[in-house]
Design a protein around this motif. Structure first.
Motif, PDB file in Angstrom:
ATOM      1  N   GLY A   9       0.824  -1.204   0.000  1.00 24.72           N
ATOM      2  CA  GLY A   9       0.000   0.000   0.000  1.00 24.72           C
ATOM      3  C   GLY A   9       0.856   1.252   0.000  1.00 24.72           C
ATOM      4  O   GLY A   9       1.846   1.335   0.730  1.00 24.72           O
ATOM      5  N   ALA A  10       0.475   2.197  -0.865  1.00 30.13           N
ATOM      6  CA  ALA A  10       1.264   3.429  -0.994  1.00 30.13           C
ATOM      7  C   ALA A  10       0.421   4.667  -0.731  1.00 30.13           C
ATOM      8  O   ALA A  10       0.476   5.646  -1.457  1.00 30.13           O
ATOM      9  CB  ALA A  10       1.900   3.492  -2.378  1.00 30.13           C
ATOM     10  N   GLY A  11      -0.390   4.605   0.342  1.00 22.97           N
ATOM     11  CA  GLY A  11      -1.099   5.803   0.797  1.00 22.97           C
ATOM     12  C   GLY A  11      -0.130   6.616   1.655  1.00 22.97           C
ATOM     13  O   GLY A  11       1.077   6.341   1.677  1.00 22.97           O
ATOM     14  N   PRO A  12      -0.637   7.607   2.412  1.00 29.84           N
ATOM     15  CA  PRO A  12       0.246   8.419   3.248  1.00 29.84           C
ATOM     16  C   PRO A  12       1.058   7.583   4.239  1.00 29.84           C
ATOM     17  O   PRO A  12       2.237   7.878   4.486  1.00 29.84           O
ATOM     18  CB  PRO A  12      -0.717   9.342   3.999  1.00 29.84           C
ATOM     19  N   ALA A  13       0.452   6.513   4.816  1.00 27.33           N
ATOM     20  CA  ALA A  13       1.169   5.715   5.821  1.00 27.33           C
ATOM     21  C   ALA A  13       2.282   4.887   5.176  1.00 27.33           C
ATOM     22  O   ALA A  13       3.443   4.969   5.597  1.00 27.33           O
ATOM     23  CB  ALA A  13       0.179   4.814   6.567  1.00 27.33           C
ATOM     24  N   GLY A  14       1.936   4.108   4.156  1.00 27.96           N
ATOM     25  CA  GLY A  14       2.956   3.288   3.489  1.00 27.96           C
ATOM     26  C   GLY A  14       4.074   4.166   2.945  1.00 27.96           C
ATOM     27  O   GLY A  14       5.266   3.844   3.053  1.00 27.96           O
ATOM     28  N   GLY A  15       3.682   5.317   2.367  1.00 29.60           N
ATOM     29  CA  GLY A  15       4.674   6.233   1.790  1.00 29.60           C
ATOM     30  C   GLY A  15       5.620   6.780   2.850  1.00 29.60           C
ATOM     31  O   GLY A  15       6.846   6.815   2.661  1.00 29.60           O
ATOM     32  N   ALA A  16       5.055   7.186   4.008  1.00 29.76           N
ATOM     33  CA  ALA A  16       5.905   7.771   5.064  1.00 29.76           C
ATOM     34  C   ALA A  16       6.876   6.730   5.621  1.00 29.76           C
ATOM     35  O   ALA A  16       8.039   7.036   5.892  1.00 29.76           O
ATOM     36  CB  ALA A  16       5.026   8.333   6.186  1.00 29.76           C
ATOM     37  N   LEU A  51       3.176  15.922   6.400  1.00 34.81           N
ATOM     38  CA  LEU A  51       3.616  15.421   5.081  1.00 34.81           C
ATOM     39  C   LEU A  51       4.994  15.992   4.740  1.00 34.81           C
ATOM     40  O   LEU A  51       5.861  15.279   4.235  1.00 34.81           O
ATOM     41  CB  LEU A  51       2.593  15.799   4.003  1.00 34.81           C
ATOM     42  N   LYS A  52       5.195  17.280   5.064  1.00 27.78           N
ATOM     43  CA  LYS A  52       6.512  17.892   4.806  1.00 27.78           C
ATOM     44  C   LYS A  52       7.569  17.201   5.650  1.00 27.78           C
ATOM     45  O   LYS A  52       8.644  16.851   5.173  1.00 27.78           O
ATOM     46  CB  LYS A  52       6.487  19.385   5.176  1.00 27.78           C
ATOM     47  N   GLY A  53       7.255  17.000   6.932  1.00 26.28           N
ATOM     48  CA  GLY A  53       8.201  16.380   7.869  1.00 26.28           C
ATOM     49  C   GLY A  53       8.572  14.969   7.439  1.00 26.28           C
ATOM     50  O   GLY A  53       9.700  14.524   7.667  1.00 26.28           O
ATOM     51  N   ALA A  54       7.630  14.265   6.816  1.00 30.55           N
ATOM     52  CA  ALA A  54       7.910  12.890   6.375  1.00 30.55           C
ATOM     53  C   ALA A  54       8.812  12.882   5.146  1.00 30.55           C
ATOM     54  O   ALA A  54       9.331  11.837   4.766  1.00 30.55           O
ATOM     55  CB  ALA A  54       6.597  12.173   6.072  1.00 30.55           C
ATOM     56  N   GLY A  55       8.960  14.030   4.484  1.00 29.11           N
ATOM     57  CA  GLY A  55       9.856  14.113   3.324  1.00 29.11           C
ATOM     58  C   GLY A  55       9.135  14.107   1.984  1.00 29.11           C
ATOM     59  O   GLY A  55       9.763  14.015   0.933  1.00 29.11           O
ATOM     60  N   PHE A  56       7.786  14.235   1.996  1.00 34.59           N
ATOM     61  CA  PHE A  56       7.062  14.285   0.712  1.00 34.59           C
ATOM     62  C   PHE A  56       7.274  15.640   0.044  1.00 34.59           C
ATOM     63  O   PHE A  56       7.344  16.664   0.724  1.00 34.59           O
ATOM     64  CB  PHE A  56       5.563  14.080   0.941  1.00 34.59           C
ATOM     65  N   LYS A  57       7.403  15.624  -1.281  1.00 36.28           N
ATOM     66  CA  LYS A  57       7.544  16.883  -2.029  1.00 36.28           C
ATOM     67  C   LYS A  57       6.471  16.960  -3.114  1.00 36.28           C
ATOM     68  O   LYS A  57       5.668  17.878  -3.138  1.00 36.28           O
ATOM     69  CB  LYS A  57       8.936  16.959  -2.666  1.00 36.28           C
ATOM     70  N   ASP A  92      -2.157  10.679  -3.880  1.00 32.78           N
ATOM     71  CA  ASP A  92      -1.527   9.352  -3.935  1.00 32.78           C
ATOM     72  C   ASP A  92      -0.546   9.248  -5.110  1.00 32.78           C
ATOM     73  O   ASP A  92       0.498   8.601  -4.992  1.00 32.78           O
ATOM     74  CB  ASP A  92      -2.603   8.260  -3.997  1.00 32.78           C
ATOM     75  N   ALA A  93      -0.882   9.926  -6.235  1.00 34.25           N
ATOM     76  CA  ALA A  93       0.045   9.910  -7.378  1.00 34.25           C
ATOM     77  C   ALA A  93       1.335  10.648  -7.012  1.00 34.25           C
ATOM     78  O   ALA A  93       2.447  10.242  -7.382  1.00 34.25           O
ATOM     79  CB  ALA A  93      -0.611  10.561  -8.596  1.00 34.25           C
ATOM     80  N   GLY A  94       1.198  11.743  -6.251  1.00 35.93           N
ATOM     81  CA  GLY A  94       2.378  12.497  -5.809  1.00 35.93           C
ATOM     82  C   GLY A  94       3.231  11.667  -4.859  1.00 35.93           C
ATOM     83  O   GLY A  94       4.469  11.678  -4.934  1.00 35.93           O
ATOM     84  N   ILE A  95       2.571  10.924  -3.959  1.00 38.73           N
ATOM     85  CA  ILE A  95       3.302  10.063  -3.019  1.00 38.73           C
ATOM     86  C   ILE A  95       4.099   9.022  -3.815  1.00 38.73           C
ATOM     87  O   ILE A  95       5.288   8.777  -3.562  1.00 38.73           O
ATOM     88  CB  ILE A  95       2.317   9.366  -2.034  1.00 38.73           C
ATOM     89  N   TRP A  96       3.447   8.417  -4.797  1.00 40.30           N
ATOM     90  CA  TRP A  96       4.100   7.384  -5.636  1.00 40.30           C
ATOM     91  C   TRP A  96       5.359   7.954  -6.292  1.00 40.30           C
ATOM     92  O   TRP A  96       6.417   7.340  -6.282  1.00 40.30           O
ATOM     93  CB  TRP A  96       3.086   6.923  -6.688  1.00 40.30           C
ATOM     94  N   GLN A  97       5.227   9.177  -6.843  1.00 43.73           N
ATOM     95  CA  GLN A  97       6.362   9.809  -7.513  1.00 43.73           C
ATOM     96  C   GLN A  97       7.478  10.118  -6.511  1.00 43.73           C
ATOM     97  O   GLN A  97       8.661   9.927  -6.801  1.00 43.73           O
ATOM     98  CB  GLN A  97       5.900  11.100  -8.217  1.00 43.73           C
ATOM     99  N   ASP A  98       7.106  10.553  -5.306  1.00 41.36           N
ATOM    100  CA  ASP A  98       8.116  10.826  -4.269  1.00 41.36           C
ATOM    101  C   ASP A  98       8.898   9.561  -3.923  1.00 41.36           C
ATOM    102  O   ASP A  98      10.104   9.616  -3.670  1.00 41.36           O
ATOM    103  CB  ASP A  98       7.445  11.365  -2.990  1.00 41.36           C
ATOM    104  N   LEU A  99       8.197   8.425  -3.895  1.00 44.48           N
ATOM    105  CA  LEU A  99       8.865   7.169  -3.544  1.00 44.48           C
ATOM    106  C   LEU A  99       9.862   6.790  -4.636  1.00 44.48           C
ATOM    107  O   LEU A  99      10.996   6.391  -4.353  1.00 44.48           O
ATOM    108  CB  LEU A  99       7.832   6.053  -3.327  1.00 44.48           C
ATOM    109  N   ILE A 100       9.444   6.940  -5.889  1.00 41.17           N
ATOM    110  CA  ILE A 100      10.355   6.627  -7.005  1.00 41.17           C
ATOM    111  C   ILE A 100      11.581   7.537  -6.917  1.00 41.17           C
ATOM    112  O   ILE A 100      12.727   7.082  -7.013  1.00 41.17           O
ATOM    113  CB  ILE A 100       9.626   6.782  -8.360  1.00 41.17           C
TER     114      ILE A 100
END
Ligand code: FAD
Length: 442
Positions: A9-16, A51-57, A92-100
């Motif tokens: 899962g790549a929602g906010p939790a999985g992504g963080a 979200l910022k603190g977790a490192g999402f951009k 969620d698309a932004g989270i996916w891109q941040d992970l990549i």
């Protein structure tokens, strides 16, 4: 075998969790599929900071500027507040891109099965619904599939079964805004975006709502919305589009959220009532602590028990905190106290107050798990009836020595004199004395 962590899962939790583990140097694979329905949600500034603190951009680009939020509760209206609307597919698309971008291996596929063994975990995935099944192997599993995560035989504590029906409407371009409204059998949340799309969400008690068969849900929603005056600005010149989407919104706490080689985070660990408007915040809270817990389980197995205790106790405390905030908000609605929806929620999860008044005499120094240097370790903290998980630091000052010094002072010795023996920096000593003064202990 080097550690390879699989996140489902790549929602906010999985992504963080993925971003946190990458920072700790782990190899991370995320398997996930985008959500199958369109939804807009409202978030506060606290979530943006999280979200910022977790490192999402890239995910932050999905967050709109604050827009007006009207609330009508217990017959009174208030339009002083704002919230930020986000389209969940864009987030969620932004989270996916941040992970990549961060170097996470991202696999866009449906998870069909998870098998645990002594050596690790095997996840069966399908890229296409009718395609072949492949498998991905890892040594640790993070379950972050949100409310869709299977219970996996784990004990769960559930609130009253609740469902939210989301009906989409389309109208002319509009000023973005949202509204929350109570009605006799539940509550509603409405939002509209600049493009004129409207999201009209009605939340009911499953047992007493008398919901019609699926094919009649659209008509049912429209009829109910027409009875709510505050829905009118969202419906004027607009028409329903497509079928409503039903979302389970029952509060659920997973009473076992971590094992030696697995952990549950976000809604998979605890899902709160959407009334709180804090779902993403709480999902991030349990996710942000998880990398340190996982790191401890993998690198310092001698501390496995305290790491598990740390995660489980925080998940539980967070769940009850939000459940009680929700209860107190439901209690503020007094117009329909005899209706089942309100009766059930006025006393769940219990009648305990949100905060317990405490005095310095009740403070105790105990050894509890804390996060230090990316791992969970045991440290002395100050435990109070209102802070049962303990307070370790206050503005960088360790509190256990302070409380011990004050409690153990000689008869006739002042609190100031006891604190001065700790040889703190003057600025820290002043902060500590001010804290003690606030507690009435000086
Ligand atoms: P999710 O965001 O649910 O992410 C899980 C991911 O796993 C999804 O991408 C999903 O597609 C994927 N997945 C699931 N199963 C599989 C599978 N088998 N294979 C592959 N992928 C899979 N929160 C707010 O902050 N503000 C709000 O206004 C708000 N409104 C809400 C309204 C309703 C009706 C509900 C039910 C919830 C609301 N929430 C709100 C809560 C919020 O949606 C969640 O708390 C939050 O998204 C949880 O994050 P998560 O990462 O744990 O799970």
């Amino acid at each position: 075998m080097s550690e390879q962590i699989i996140i489902l899962g790549a929602g906010p939790a999985g992504g963080a969790v993925a971003l946190g583990l990458i920072r700790l140097g782990y190899k991370v694979i995320v398997v996930g599929q985008s959500r199958p329905f369109d939804a807009v949600e409202g978030i506060s500034e606290r979530v943006v900071e999280g979200l910022k603190g977790a490192g999402f951009k890239r995910a932050l680009e999905a967050i709109r500027e604050p827009s007006a939020r009207n609330a009508t509760w217990n017959g009174a209206s208030n339009s002083a507040n704002t919230e930020r609307l986000i389209n969940r597919r864009d987030l969620d698309a932004g989270i996916w891109q941040d992970l990549i971008d961060a170097g996470v291996t991202c696999i866009n596929a449906r998870i069909s099965k998870v098998n645990h063994s002594d050596t690790g975990v095997e996840v069966s995935i399908k890229h296409l619904a009718d395609g072949p099944t492949e498998s991905v192997q890892g040594t640790f599993l993070v379950e972050a599939r949100g409310r869709a995560a299977p219970s996996a035989g784990l004990k769960r504590f559930r609130g009253a079964e609740t469902v939210s029906l989301l009906q989409y409407w389309q109208g002319p371009p509009a000023t973005a805004q949202s509204a929350a409204v109570s009605f006799e059998d539940g509550w509603a949340w409405f939002a509209m975006t600049e493009q004129g799309k409207r999201y009209l969400q009605l939340t009911f008690d499953v047992a007493t709502a008398n919901l019609p068969p699926k094919a009649e849900l659209g008509h049912f929603c429209t009829e109910r919305l027409l009875q709510i005056p505050q829905a009118e600005p969202f419906m004027v010149d607009a028409k329903p589009v497509g079928e409503p989407h039903a979302r389970t919104s029952t509060p659920i706490l997973c009473e076992e959220a971590v094992g030696e080689r697995w952990i549950r985070v976000g809604d998979a660990a605890m899902a709160v009532d959407p009334l709180s408007g804090n779902g993403i915040f709480q999902a991030m809270s349990s996710a942000l602590q998880a990398p340190a817990v996982i790191n401890t389980l993998l690198k310092s197995p001698e501390n496995a028990e305290i790491a598990k205790q740390f995660h489980q106790s925080r998940v539980k405390a967070l769940f009850y905190r939000f459940a009680r905030i929700g209860r107190d908000f439901y209690r503020m609605e007094e117009q329909w106290q005899d209706r089942s929806f309100w009766q059930t929620r006025h006393h769940w999860p219990d009648d305990q107050p949100m905060h317990v008044a405490t005095t310095f005499d009740q403070f105790e120094v105990k050894t509890m798990p804390v996060v230090q240097g990316g791992e969970i370790v045991a440290a002395e903290v100050v435990v109070t009836p209102d802070q049962p998980l303990g307070i370790w630091h206050l503005g960088g000052i360790e509190l256990a020595p302070v409380v011990r010094a004050v409690k153990d002072r000689q008869p006739g010795e002042s609190v100031q004199a006891a604190v001065s023996q700790l040889n703190l920096e003057p600025i820290h000593e002043r902060a500590v004395l001010s804290w003690l003064r606030g507690l009435g202990s000086i």
